[in-house]
Design a protein around this motif. Structure first.
Motif, mmCIF file in Angstrom:
data_model
loop_
_atom_site.group_PDB
_atom_site.id
_atom_site.type_symbol
_atom_site.label_atom_id
_atom_site.label_comp_id
_atom_site.label_asym_id
_atom_site.label_seq_id
_atom_site.Cartn_x
_atom_site.Cartn_y
_atom_site.Cartn_z
ATOM 1 N N ALA A 12 0.924 -1.143 0.093
ATOM 2 C CA ALA A 12 0.025 -0.130 0.009
ATOM 3 C C ALA A 12 1.001 1.201 -0.185
ATOM 4 O O ALA A 12 0.379 2.309 0.144
ATOM 5 C CB ALA A 12 -0.934 -0.098 1.206
ATOM 6 N N ASN A 69 -5.456 0.115 1.543
ATOM 7 C CA ASN A 69 -5.732 0.880 0.355
ATOM 8 C C ASN A 69 -6.590 2.062 0.414
ATOM 9 O O ASN A 69 -6.766 2.939 -0.342
ATOM 10 C CB ASN A 69 -6.177 -0.170 -0.864
ATOM 11 N N ARG A 89 -4.722 4.802 1.726
ATOM 12 C CA ARG A 89 -3.714 5.540 0.749
ATOM 13 C C ARG A 89 -4.677 6.123 -0.160
ATOM 14 O O ARG A 89 -4.207 7.369 -0.688
ATOM 15 C CB ARG A 89 -3.244 4.242 0.121
ATOM 16 N N ARG A 90 -5.886 5.500 -0.679
ATOM 17 C CA ARG A 90 -6.636 6.432 -1.514
ATOM 18 C C ARG A 90 -6.984 7.902 -1.161
ATOM 19 O O ARG A 90 -7.244 8.655 -1.804
ATOM 20 C CB ARG A 90 -7.943 5.450 -2.210
#
Length: 442
Positions: A352, A433, A436-437
């Motif tokens: 990630a 994730n 992270r996004r």
């Protein structure tokens, strides 16, 4: 999805607030805006009151090493309940559990049972004072040892008040703690041999005991180094200070606890959690000559100690059954799953591209949203940004069916299978994730 204003957990929390402060009776289980209420559990899974199934990765904060409703433990408890739950008399069951613990744990010759780990630590400190005739104790910065004002000193010290790294300040945990309490606690920097030895030598004449968890959760599940333990054992013995190892959590690391795994034998040991088989339990134990401060056979002991439900037979028989199930194969499986999970979680951080790591030993795992070597409380202390991100990560895990502590603690159980570990890792990939996004750590 959590939070859901129409959920039964939300309704129960609203109801609870009418009779419980903040709707809560255990600070550790509180979750904002409301906690998720449990309905029932089996094996390594728990079901909430809204019908959601979760992999239980906290196991009542490390206590349920065999998960929920284990048939052997349930049968032991049911047999005893039919015979009676508590007596104003001793029972054979307390002798059997004491014998098992004395056989397995290097630092245990005699044991006295209590109702919780907190009470065990309280009695250990009283025993140390009575045995040495000294008033003060020393403990590691950031280490949790239950809800006793001496033992919780500097539990959650912050950069604003923690003072010099080589001589940490004694910081009260609860508002209203008397100054005399913190003055009687010397705070030690974990894994700093030189600074800790200097503090012990400076205060040694007044110190009754050094209280230490060898893998302290709130310090980041970072093990005490071999050098640190050798120094502690050598200096405490030289200065006549009792070495007290808190195994309330770490007894799950090996048949003989963390002390056997890391190679140090204390004067006193505190135990609890897994040794109750899912029922309330604790114990203060140690060398026979030290534990003699509790001995009433010659008249009033140096440390009188009662407890209406201490050594109650339901906890004793369930605890004995739980400990007997923890054979070499069970510990080997827990170790393997812990190693598998730490490896998988570290790979998830890397995939990630998020700074993070998983620490711990055996069946205990701790997540950190930071990289670099961690050796003490200050290394592991999360920034406000990291703490917010961990809370968000925890929520994403919860919404994907994994229950863990809000601050990143995971405790595995024997019913878990390889597939369960793989599912936890995959869920962590998904949750990271999301972070992270959304650039949660940006």
């Amino acid at each position: 999805m959590y939070p859901d204003p129409s959920s039964r957990s939300q309704a129960l929390h609203t109801r609870a607030k009418r009779t419980l402060p903040g709707g809560n009776t255990r600070t550790t289980v509180y979750l904002s805006p409301y906690p998720v209420y449990a309905a029932h559990g089996a094996g390594c899974r728990v079901h909430d009151v809204d019908g959601n199934e979760l992999i239980d990765c906290i196991n009542n904060f490390t206590a349920l090493i065999h998960g929920h409703a284990h048939p052997v433990l349930a049968a032991a408890a049911h047999r005893q309940i039919d015979l009676g739950t508590a007596f104003g008399m001793p029972t054979e069951s307390e002798i059997a559990l004491a014998e098992l613990l004395a056989e397995r744990v290097p630092g245990i010759e005699h044991i006295r049972f209590t109702n919780s780990g907190t009470e065990a630590v309280m009695m250990a400190l009283k025993a140390a004072r009575a045995y040495t005739g000294r008033p003060r104790i020393a403990k590691v910065e950031g280490a949790y040892h239950g809800s006793y004002d001496y033992a919780e000193t500097s539990l959650d010290a912050s950069p604003a008040n923690w003072g010099d790294a080589a001589a940490p300040a004694s910081v009260a945990h609860s508002q209203g703690t008397p100054q005399g309490v913190t003055s009687d606690v010397v705070v030690l920097p974990f894994n700093d041999c030189q600074a800790t030895e200097a503090l012990l030598r400076a205060h040694g004449a007044s110190l009754a005991g050094v209280l230490i968890d060898l893998l302290p959760n709130r310090v980041g599940l970072i093990p005490a180094s071999a050098e640190y333990l050798l120094m502690l054992r050598r200096v405490t013995a030289e200065l006549g200070i009792l070495l007290i190892i808190d195994e309330v959590i770490t007894l799950r690391l090996a048949p003989g606890g963390a002390q056997s795994r890391l190679g140090v034998t204390p004067d006193l040991t505190t135990v609890g959690k897994i040794m109750g088989g899912g029922f309330p339990v604790g114990g203060v134990a140690g060398r026979a000559d030290v534990m003699a401060v509790f001995d009433p056979s010659g008249g009033r002991p140096a440390v009188p100690h009662g407890g209406t439900f201490s050594a109650n037979p339901v906890s004793m028989v369930s605890g004995l059954a739980a400990m007997q199930l923890l054979d070499d194969a069970a510990y080997a499986k827990l170790d393997r799953h812990g190693d598998m999970l730490r490896l998988g979680l570290n790979q998830a951080f890397a995939d990630a591209c998020i700074a993070g790591q998983a620490t711990g030993l055996g069946s205990l795992v701790k997540l950190h949203l930071k990289t670099g070597r961690l050796s003490n409380y200050r290394d592991a202390y999360p920034s406000p940004e990291q703490a917010r991100a961990m809370a968000r990560f925890n929520r994403e895990m919860l919404n994907r069916g994994v229950l863990m502590a809000s601050y990143g603690l995971i405790a595995l159980s024997t019913p878990m299978r390889d597939q369960d570990i793989a599912q936890i890792i995959e869920t962590a990939h998904e949750a990271l994730n999301v972070l992270r996004r959304e650039e949660v750590l940006a």
